[in-house]
Design a protein around this motif. Structure first.
Motif, mmCIF file in Angstrom:
data_model
loop_
_atom_site.group_PDB
_atom_site.id
_atom_site.type_symbol
_atom_site.label_atom_id
_atom_site.label_comp_id
_atom_site.label_asym_id
_atom_site.label_seq_id
_atom_site.Cartn_x
_atom_site.Cartn_y
_atom_site.Cartn_z
ATOM 1 N N UNK A 1 0.808 -1.354 -0.102
ATOM 2 C CA UNK A 1 0.072 0.030 0.099
ATOM 3 C C UNK A 1 0.986 1.269 -0.134
ATOM 4 N N UNK A 2 1.275 1.721 -1.109
ATOM 5 C CA UNK A 2 2.360 2.714 -1.075
ATOM 6 C C UNK A 2 1.912 4.205 -1.211
ATOM 7 N N UNK A 3 0.421 4.147 -1.344
ATOM 8 C CA UNK A 3 -0.208 5.469 -1.449
ATOM 9 C C UNK A 3 -1.110 5.560 -0.046
ATOM 10 N N UNK A 4 -1.473 6.681 0.474
ATOM 11 C CA UNK A 4 -2.185 6.755 1.449
ATOM 12 C C UNK A 4 -2.221 8.284 1.559
ATOM 13 N N UNK A 5 -3.546 8.651 2.056
ATOM 14 C CA UNK A 5 -3.863 10.150 2.416
ATOM 15 C C UNK A 5 -4.257 10.348 3.824
#
Length: 82
Positions: free
Chosen positions: A78-82
């Motif tokens: 999960x390389x992207x998160x906000x």
């Protein structure tokens, strides 16, 4: 390091104590693989357990889980998160 979400199936009826014990087993050896398990969640009805970790690779996450006795069925980066 990348974040990973892994999924364990077949854990119907898992209790909070059992989840805590499994998480502690991972924490006890995580440094051997350069992994850090951040959090775990479980749904006792469906038997699904989710673990969030930070690790050098999915293989490193799996090695910790295998050694602690609960191999992951899926591991997702999960390389992207906000």
């Amino acid at each position: 390091m990348t974040k990973f979400m892994d999924v364990h199936r077949g854990m119907e009826g898992i209790t909070s104590d059992q989840l805590r014990e499994a998480h502690q087993a991972d924490l006890a050896i995580e440094a051997d693989e350069g992994v850090h398990f951040e959090h775990a969640w479980a749904d006792p009805d469906s038997g699904i357990v989710y673990c969030l970790s930070e690790a050098p690779s999915a293989d490193a996450v799996q090695r910790v889980h295998e050694r602690s006795g609960h191999r992951a069925d899926e591991i997702h980066a999960v390389p992207l998160s906000v």
